[in-house]
Scaffold this motif. Structure first.
Motif, mmCIF file in Angstrom:
data_model
loop_
_atom_site.group_PDB
_atom_site.id
_atom_site.type_symbol
_atom_site.label_atom_id
_atom_site.label_comp_id
_atom_site.label_asym_id
_atom_site.label_seq_id
_atom_site.Cartn_x
_atom_site.Cartn_y
_atom_site.Cartn_z
ATOM 1 N N TYR A 20 -15.043 18.079 -22.309
ATOM 2 C CA TYR A 20 -14.391 19.365 -22.533
ATOM 3 C C TYR A 20 -14.510 20.272 -21.309
ATOM 4 O O TYR A 20 -13.516 20.815 -20.820
ATOM 5 C CB TYR A 20 -15.000 20.031 -23.772
ATOM 6 N N THR A 119 -10.452 23.094 -28.111
ATOM 7 C CA THR A 119 -10.248 21.764 -28.686
ATOM 8 C C THR A 119 -10.340 21.950 -30.195
ATOM 9 O O THR A 119 -11.083 22.808 -30.680
ATOM 10 C CB THR A 119 -11.315 20.765 -28.210
ATOM 11 N N TYR A 121 -10.998 20.144 -33.867
ATOM 12 C CA TYR A 121 -11.504 19.018 -34.647
ATOM 13 C C TYR A 121 -11.468 19.306 -36.150
ATOM 14 O O TYR A 121 -11.612 18.406 -36.952
ATOM 15 C CB TYR A 121 -12.952 18.704 -34.260
ATOM 16 N N ASP A 122 -11.362 20.585 -36.507
ATOM 17 C CA ASP A 122 -11.478 20.958 -37.909
ATOM 18 C C ASP A 122 -10.816 22.307 -38.146
ATOM 19 O O ASP A 122 -10.192 22.881 -37.243
ATOM 20 C CB ASP A 122 -12.949 20.995 -38.317
ATOM 21 N N ARG A 144 -6.260 17.810 -30.057
ATOM 22 C CA ARG A 144 -6.577 17.832 -31.485
ATOM 23 C C ARG A 144 -7.076 16.434 -31.835
ATOM 24 O O ARG A 144 -6.379 15.459 -31.598
ATOM 25 C CB ARG A 144 -5.341 18.138 -32.318
ATOM 26 N N ARG A 145 -8.266 16.371 -32.423
ATOM 27 C CA ARG A 145 -8.857 15.095 -32.813
ATOM 28 C C ARG A 145 -9.536 15.276 -34.163
ATOM 29 O O ARG A 145 -9.948 16.381 -34.510
ATOM 30 C CB ARG A 145 -9.900 14.632 -31.790
ATOM 31 N N SER A 146 -9.707 14.189 -34.847
ATOM 32 C CA SER A 146 -10.459 14.254 -36.097
ATOM 33 C C SER A 146 -11.942 14.276 -35.772
ATOM 34 O O SER A 146 -12.360 13.909 -34.668
ATOM 35 C CB SER A 146 -10.132 13.042 -36.970
ATOM 36 N N MET A 147 -12.740 14.674 -36.747
ATOM 37 C CA MET A 147 -14.191 14.674 -36.547
ATOM 38 C C MET A 147 -14.690 13.259 -36.237
ATOM 39 O O MET A 147 -15.636 13.085 -35.483
ATOM 40 C CB MET A 147 -14.900 15.230 -37.782
ATOM 41 N N GLU A 149 -13.299 11.157 -34.400
ATOM 42 C CA GLU A 149 -12.975 10.833 -33.006
ATOM 43 C C GLU A 149 -13.893 11.535 -32.003
ATOM 44 O O GLU A 149 -13.765 11.316 -30.801
ATOM 45 C CB GLU A 149 -11.525 11.208 -32.703
ATOM 46 N N ARG A 150 -14.791 12.371 -32.471
ATOM 47 C CA ARG A 150 -15.711 13.060 -31.566
ATOM 48 C C ARG A 150 -16.655 12.057 -30.933
ATOM 49 O O ARG A 150 -17.057 11.080 -31.557
ATOM 50 C CB ARG A 150 -16.538 14.090 -32.331
ATOM 51 N N THR A 153 -22.215 14.712 -31.733
ATOM 52 C CA THR A 153 -22.458 16.128 -31.969
ATOM 53 C C THR A 153 -23.865 16.456 -31.487
ATOM 54 O O THR A 153 -24.730 15.578 -31.407
ATOM 55 C CB THR A 153 -22.355 16.490 -33.468
#
Length: 191
Positions: A20, A119, A121-122, A144-147, A149-150, A153
């Protein structure tokens, strides 16, 4: 000179944060890195910002323990170690407080003329984007990504540290070294 803003909690810098931050820096000449949740007592929206009935402060994220393991100062050092380790000159970025929970104050910490890089994610990412736009920032959504795809964390990395599982491969080398040399690994073990 093009100015940009990256922002986040950064409660432990991991390689997803590096992706990022580098994507942000690639788009500007000077990058402000805003750290939110600098003061745990001010890390809440009033309900009017949370689109809910006014019943006092509302957390924008889970309050799982520990939610605030690192100080602003410690996170600033992690960001500096990371960016310098990636070859970015300290003259090309600044790390600043970012009071996202008191949106009218943001103009006192970052220039409103700078591009705000986000970015998503949610739902929080969507709400944050809208909030920045309403404040007059030019917002650029990087992805834009789904959680799922992270990369990881900070919570996962902290949990690995607390349970003595391998974690160093998830963070930049300078951050791992800083955490170990500063005794912060030991602090997490006690939480």
């Amino acid at each position: 000179m093009r100015e940009g803003i990256a922002q986040g909690r950064f409660h432990l810098i991991h390689k997803g944060h590096v992706e990022y931050l580098l994507a942000c820096k690639e788009r500007c000449d000077f990058l402000y890195v805003g750290i939110s949740d600098c003061d745990p007592q001010r890390s809440y929206f009033s309900r009017r910002h949370d689109e809910a009935v006014d019943r006092g402060p509302a957390p924008y994220r889970s309050l799982q323990d520990p939610i605030f393991p690192f100080t602003f100062y410690e996170r600033m050092h992690m960001i500096r170690h990371t960016l310098v380790g990636e070859g970015i000159s300290p003259a090309d970025f600044a790390v600043v407080p970012f009071p996202v929970h008191t949106p009218p104050l943001l103009k006192y910490y970052v220039p409103t003329s700078a591009a705000m890089y986000v970015t998503i994610y949610d739902d929080w990412g969507e709400r944050k984007t809208k909030l920045f736009e309403e404040l007059g920032f030019c917002v650029e959504v990087l992805w834009r990504r789904s959680m799922a795809e992270r990369f990881t964390t900070a919570t996962e990395v902290r949990e690995r540290m607390r349970s003595n599982q391998p974690w160093e491969h998830l963070v930049p080398a300078g951050v791992a070294q800083y955490l170990q040399q500063s005794g912060l690994c030991d602090v997490l073990q006690k939480l």
